[in-house]
Design a protein around this motif. Structure first.
Motif, PDB file in Angstrom:
ATOM      1  N   UNK A 236       0.299  -0.999  -0.174  1.00 19.02           N
ATOM      2  CA  UNK A 236      -0.299   0.328  -0.601  1.00 19.02           C
ATOM      3  C   UNK A 236       1.488   1.073  -0.148  1.00 19.02           C
ATOM      4  N   UNK A 237       2.000   1.241   0.919  1.00 18.87           N
ATOM      5  CA  UNK A 237       2.344   2.262   1.087  1.00 18.87           C
ATOM      6  C   UNK A 237       3.400   2.010  -0.148  1.00 18.87           C
ATOM      7  N   UNK A 238       4.112   1.600  -0.914  1.00 21.92           N
ATOM      8  CA  UNK A 238       4.605   1.985  -2.449  1.00 21.92           C
ATOM      9  C   UNK A 238       3.786   2.093  -3.197  1.00 21.92           C
ATOM     10  N   UNK A 239       2.823   1.847  -3.239  1.00 22.79           N
ATOM     11  CA  UNK A 239       1.622   1.862  -4.077  1.00 22.79           C
ATOM     12  C   UNK A 239       1.253   3.644  -4.464  1.00 22.79           C
ATOM     13  N   UNK A 240       1.833   4.259  -3.423  1.00 22.51           N
ATOM     14  CA  UNK A 240       0.726   5.146  -2.969  1.00 22.51           C
ATOM     15  C   UNK A 240       1.894   6.000  -2.720  1.00 22.51           C
ATOM     16  N   UNK A 241       3.099   5.798  -2.715  1.00 27.73           N
ATOM     17  CA  UNK A 241       4.247   6.772  -3.183  1.00 27.73           C
ATOM     18  C   UNK A 241       5.013   6.487  -4.472  1.00 27.73           C
ATOM     19  N   UNK A 242       4.011   5.651  -5.504  1.00 25.12           N
ATOM     20  CA  UNK A 242       4.644   5.635  -6.925  1.00 25.12           C
ATOM     21  C   UNK A 242       3.808   6.059  -7.277  1.00 25.12           C
ATOM     22  N   UNK A 243       2.345   6.588  -6.718  1.00 20.23           N
ATOM     23  CA  UNK A 243       1.283   7.341  -7.068  1.00 20.23           C
ATOM     24  C   UNK A 243       1.676   9.490  -7.589  1.00 20.23           C
ATOM     25  N   UNK A 265      -3.953   5.333   0.126  1.00 24.14           N
ATOM     26  CA  UNK A 265      -4.121   4.810   1.685  1.00 24.14           C
ATOM     27  C   UNK A 265      -5.341   5.153   1.990  1.00 24.14           C
ATOM     28  N   UNK A 266      -5.622   5.660   2.492  1.00 16.99           N
ATOM     29  CA  UNK A 266      -7.493   6.177   2.792  1.00 16.99           C
ATOM     30  C   UNK A 266      -7.986   5.338   2.324  1.00 16.99           C
ATOM     31  N   UNK A 267      -8.254   4.700   0.404  1.00 11.08           N
ATOM     32  CA  UNK A 267      -8.434   4.201   0.294  1.00 11.08           C
ATOM     33  C   UNK A 267      -8.450   2.739   0.511  1.00 11.08           C
ATOM     34  N   UNK A 268      -7.970   2.371   0.938  1.00 11.99           N
ATOM     35  CA  UNK A 268      -6.747   1.013   1.661  1.00 11.99           C
ATOM     36  C   UNK A 268      -7.205   0.923   2.810  1.00 11.99           C
ATOM     37  N   UNK A 269      -7.945   1.720   3.801  1.00 13.72           N
ATOM     38  CA  UNK A 269      -8.299   1.609   4.614  1.00 13.72           C
ATOM     39  C   UNK A 269      -7.429   2.417   5.958  1.00 13.72           C
TER      40      UNK A 269
END
Length: 341
Positions: A236-243, A265-269
């Motif tokens: 999740x953190x990696x996805x957030x950073x890459x976005x 990160x919000x979308x992931x809860x």
């Protein structure tokens, strides 16, 4: 400046260095349209002459009388001062030294705005600092094993940076093993790393005045069950950073970039477990403009050098943070950090 009879008083050590090149520990600048003066004590007179071409050097010995004399000689009517870097006590001392006819104008952030975009020479130094951090992180990650203490990891980083030519660490190294990683700025201590601990390492190099910032998170000697939770949070953190790294562009509001990353990160809860800003500028200070936080009014311009560092922090488990340094170019962001993630 407010006109030919105005000047700016620069008291921040970092801003003094940025404008004049002065690296001493005691001094301030008075900059007018036609005259620039550096005030310092006996210890730094020759140093100031060597480091600050174009500046007149005036000796001080404790009070602001030399400043008052120069202000009078220049027939100034207004002196702007750095309100964010001038204490009430120093303001009162300056006020008492100057005549009542001199207006003291509080000015905020003028030099910081200049520093928020870097020129070619600054970018070169920052890239060198980033490369040093990458090399030290590689050594640090190889040292993460069960039974090693956080402080031992921090010492590996410091020794490596010194050996490679860094002037020092950019800030106190953060190593958070297990639940300590849930504290974003946990300082490395004698905590032993346990099997399956997530370990957050946040460090940087100081090189010729400029600072880098790098965070990676790894799992210590993992087993299958340890991997499941870590891979979920890390992903999740990696996805957030890459976005955020993909979305960043010149002229973008820093707050909008924070919103994009935070939204993942919000979308992931896990939104309530990401409680700090997405990033910040780096340079002579480890935290400077542009501030990439929800409340920021800063804009990311060509030449901005800044971090992207989302994280998730779970009190009963630990944390994950991933941080890169980016340079904004005309064609978009270039990630300066090379450490694998």
């Amino acid at each position: 400046m407010n006109g030919p009879r105005s000047a700016v008083l620069i008291s921040s050590r970092v801003n003094c260095h940025y404008l004049s090149g002065f690296t001493g520990s005691n001094g301030y600048l008075l900059v007018a349209e036609s005259r620039a003066v550096i005030f310092t004590d006996f210890r730094y007179l020759e140093q100031a002459k060597n480091e600050c071409p174009g500046f007149e050097v005036v000796q001080i010995s404790g009070g602001y009388e030399p400043l008052a004399k120069v202000v009078t000689d220049m027939s100034l009517e207004c002196v702007s001062f750095e309100s964010l870097h001038t204490s009430y006590a120093h303001h009162q001392r300056i006020r008492s030294a100057l005549t009542d006819r001199i207006f003291l104008n509080p000015a905020e952030g003028a030099v910081e705005r200049l520093r928020s975009t870097k020129d070619e020479s600054e970018i070169e130094l920052l890239e060198a600092a980033v490369n040093l951090a990458d090399s030290a992180m590689e050594q640090a990650l190889q040292s993460v094993h069960t039974g090693v203490t956080e402080i031992e990891i921090a010492k590996v980083i410091e020794a490596c940076l010194r050996e490679l030519g860094a002037d020092a660490v950019a800030f106190d190294t953060i190593v958070g093993a297990g639940v300590n990683g849930a504290m974003p700025h946990h300082r490395a201590d004698q905590t032993l790393i346990k099997k399956g601990d997530p370990v957050v390492i946040d460090m940087g190099a100081l090189f010729k005045g400029y600072r880098s910032d790098l965070t990676r998170t790894v799992l210590a000697d993992p087993s299958g069950k340890d991997n499941e939770k870590f891979e979920e949070i890390y992903g999740i953190v990696l996805e957030s950073q890459l976005a955020a790294e993909k979305a960043a562009e010149p002229g973008m509001k820093a707050a909008d970039l924070d919103k994009i990353s935070r939204g993942v990160i919000k979308k992931s809860g896990y939104g309530t477990y990401f409680g700090h800003g997405l990033g910040h500028g780096v340079g002579l200070d480890i935290h400077e403009r542009p501030m990439v936080v929800p409340s920021s009014s800063d804009v990311i311009e060509v030449g901005s050098v800044f971090t992207i560092e989302p994280g998730i922090y779970l009190p009963d488990w630990g944390g994950v943070r991933i941080e890169d340094v980016l340079l904004m170019e005309e064609s978009g962001p270039r990630v300066l950090t090379k450490s694998p993630k």
